[in-house]
Design an enzyme around this catalytic site. Structure first.
Site, PDB file in Angstrom:
ATOM      1  N   GLY A  50      48.448  13.389  33.742  1.00  0.00           N
ATOM      2  CA  GLY A  50      48.639  11.963  34.014  1.00  0.00           C
ATOM      3  C   GLY A  50      47.577  11.067  33.397  1.00  0.00           C
TER       4      GLY A  50
ATOM      5  CG  ASP B  59      52.874   3.815  17.396  1.00  0.00           C
ATOM      6  OD1 ASP B  59      53.355   2.856  18.034  1.00  0.00           O
ATOM      7  OD2 ASP B  59      52.810   4.982  17.856  1.00  0.00           O
TER       8      ASP B  59
ATOM      9  CB  SER C 123      50.469  11.979  24.046  1.00  0.00           C
ATOM     10  OG  SER C 123      51.792  12.060  23.581  1.00  0.00           O
ATOM     11  CB  SER C 124      51.371  16.435  28.155  1.00  0.00           C
ATOM     12  OG  SER C 124      52.219  15.585  28.871  1.00  0.00           O
TER      13      SER C 124
ATOM     14  CG  ASP D 193      51.772   9.490  21.345  1.00  0.00           C
ATOM     15  OD1 ASP D 193      50.819   8.719  21.120  1.00  0.00           O
ATOM     16  OD2 ASP D 193      52.655   9.233  22.173  1.00  0.00           O
TER      17      ASP D 193
HETATM   18  C1  GLA Z   1      52.542   5.461  23.598  1.00  0.00           C
HETATM   19  C2  GLA Z   1      53.496   5.824  22.459  1.00  0.00           C
HETATM   20  C3  GLA Z   1      52.822   5.629  21.109  1.00  0.00           C
HETATM   21  C4  GLA Z   1      52.220   4.235  20.996  1.00  0.00           C
HETATM   22  C5  GLA Z   1      51.359   3.903  22.218  1.00  0.00           C
HETATM   23  C6  GLA Z   1      50.888   2.488  22.237  1.00  0.00           C
HETATM   24  O1  GLA Z   1      51.470   6.361  23.649  1.00  0.00           O
HETATM   25  O2  GLA Z   1      53.937   7.143  22.620  1.00  0.00           O
HETATM   26  O3  GLA Z   1      53.744   5.868  20.077  1.00  0.00           O
HETATM   27  O4  GLA Z   1      53.214   3.282  20.802  1.00  0.00           O
HETATM   28  O5  GLA Z   1      52.069   4.143  23.426  1.00  0.00           O
HETATM   29  O6  GLA Z   1      50.067   2.208  21.168  1.00  0.00           O
END
Ligand code: GLA
Length: 384
Positions: A123, A36, A127-128, A173
């Site tokens: 955990g 990303d 992505s909280s 995320d």
């Molecule tokens: C984390 C970051 C994302 C992305 C992933 C790896 O989740 O928050 O933006 O870079 O790692 O793909």
């Protein structure tokens, strides 16, 4: 329901009903590891578990956040918004969003009270942080009568995470938490910042296996990978205008191999090939070819393991164990890596006892079992 819990908490902390409640989901990184922030392609799935944010106007110029687990309240003046110390990092996610909403034109002529609740697996790398950013963004916008598009909300969330929290993440995320759709995958072109939802084949679901292992230096390692990718892009851009890794092919990379370290070469190779895998995965989804799609997921993990070197023994073992199970299309580490969770795309026939068997075998090797979560593709951020 997590929305109801947020309302109850708000009432307990502030003695009245909240005026606005918004909710946003966690995400699974489906395929596209560390592509990303290189302007590449990525696919993610919003899960059917969320964070809910409850807010109300205040009559003064204060903003007040209640900590859902400790009950502690943090108050500050509208006029002095700046990142709080690390011990209060939980405030920085929504606070940064508020700051950038104001910068984008939201008229903050009164303060607010804020409480939240979550039913996201802890955990598990879902992505909280993006979930709370997106829920807060929707809640603030509604409370202050400020209208913005989904894409603008995503950009504000990422900006907050990059500049206010200080994590150099890409757009995955926040993009998935916002654009997620039931039974769908979100495809993102991170260069043009365009979002698309693709239907997920019926009769499939996801399993998360959380190793509960986390590298102590995970934030630093993420930032290091980020720097290595930028370095590769810089070398590849030499003699022309500056471009991102997304703009290069393996041919371009091999032509400049001797201009970079072995490590930087490996990172760039992973990103370039991973972008190709994401596009291929998109085609497989369109054709309903689950077997090939699954192979791509496994290949993505191999590349993270060997080239990007952000996996670990525990995640590799989970992927290997899953590979041996029936009804598993594919499995790979999901998210930043260096510990965290493995996601598996499985058919409806994959049973709890199969998941338990994987956990059991993993436990025999590492002492403790991973935490297991079954989840489905759910909807993105919304007002409750
Ligand atoms: C984390 C970051 C994302 C992305 C992933 C790896 O989740 O928050 O933006 O870079 O790692 O793909």
């Amino acid at each position: 329901m997590v929305e109801i819990t947020a309302i109850e908490r708000f009432k307990k902390f502030f003695g009245m009903e909240p005026q606005v409640v918004a909710v946003a989901p966690g995400r699974i990184e489906f395929v596209g590891n560390h592509t990303d922030y290189n302007g590449g392609f990525v696919m993610g799935v919003a899960i059917d578990k969320n964070i809910a944010v409850a807010v109300s106007k205040r009559s003064d110029g204060k903003i007040c956040f209640a900590n859902s687990s400790t009950g502690e309240k943090v108050s500050l003046d509208l006029g002095e918004i700046k990142p709080l110390p690390r011990s209060l990092n939980w405030v920085n996610y929504p606070l940064g969003v508020f700051k950038y909403l104001v910068e984008a034109g939201l008229k903050a002529d009164f303060g607010f009270d804020f409480a939240d609740a979550s039913n996201l697996p802890k955990g598990a790398g879902v992505s909280s942080s993006a979930a709370i950013e997106m829920a807060a963004c929707y809640a603030f916008a509604k409370l202050y009568g400020f209208s913005l598009s989904k894409k603008e909300a995503v950009i504000i969330g990422r900006k907050s995470e990059n500049n206010f929290v200080g994590m150099p993440c890409g757009i995955l995320d926040q993009g998935v938490s916002c654009f997620g759709k039931k039974n769908s995958v979100v495809f993102i072109d991170c260069k043009t910042e365009e979002f698309e939802t693709l239907p997920l084949a019926p009769n499939c679901k996801f399993y998360l296996f959380n190793s509960t292992k986390k590298h102590a230096l995970v934030d630093g390692l993420y930032a290091e990978r980020h720097r290595e990718c930028l370095e590769a892009a810089k070398i590849l851009s030499e003699g022309g205008k500056e471009r991102m890794l997304r703009d290069f092919t393996m041919r371009d990379l091999n032509a400049k191999k001797d201009k970079m370290s072995e490590t930087v070469y490996k990172r760039a190779r992973h990103v370039i090939e991973e972008n190709e895998r994401v596009l291929l995965a998109k085609e497989c989804m369109g054709a309903g070819d689950m077997a090939s799609l699954g192979k791509i997921l496994f290949a993505s993990h191999e590349s993270s393991k060997n080239l990007f070197e952000n996996s670990c023994e525990e995640l590799d073992e989970l992927v290997d164990l899953l590979k041996m199970q029936k009804n598993v299309y594919g499995a790979r580490l999901s998210g930043g890596g260096f510990g965290g969770a493995v996601m598996a795309l499985v058919s409806d026939d994959f049973s709890e006892s199969q998941a338990e068997e994987v956990a059991e075998k993993y436990g025999q090797k590492f002492g403790a079992k991973p935490k297991i979560f079954e989840c489905f593709a759910g909807d993105g951020a919304r007002i409750f």
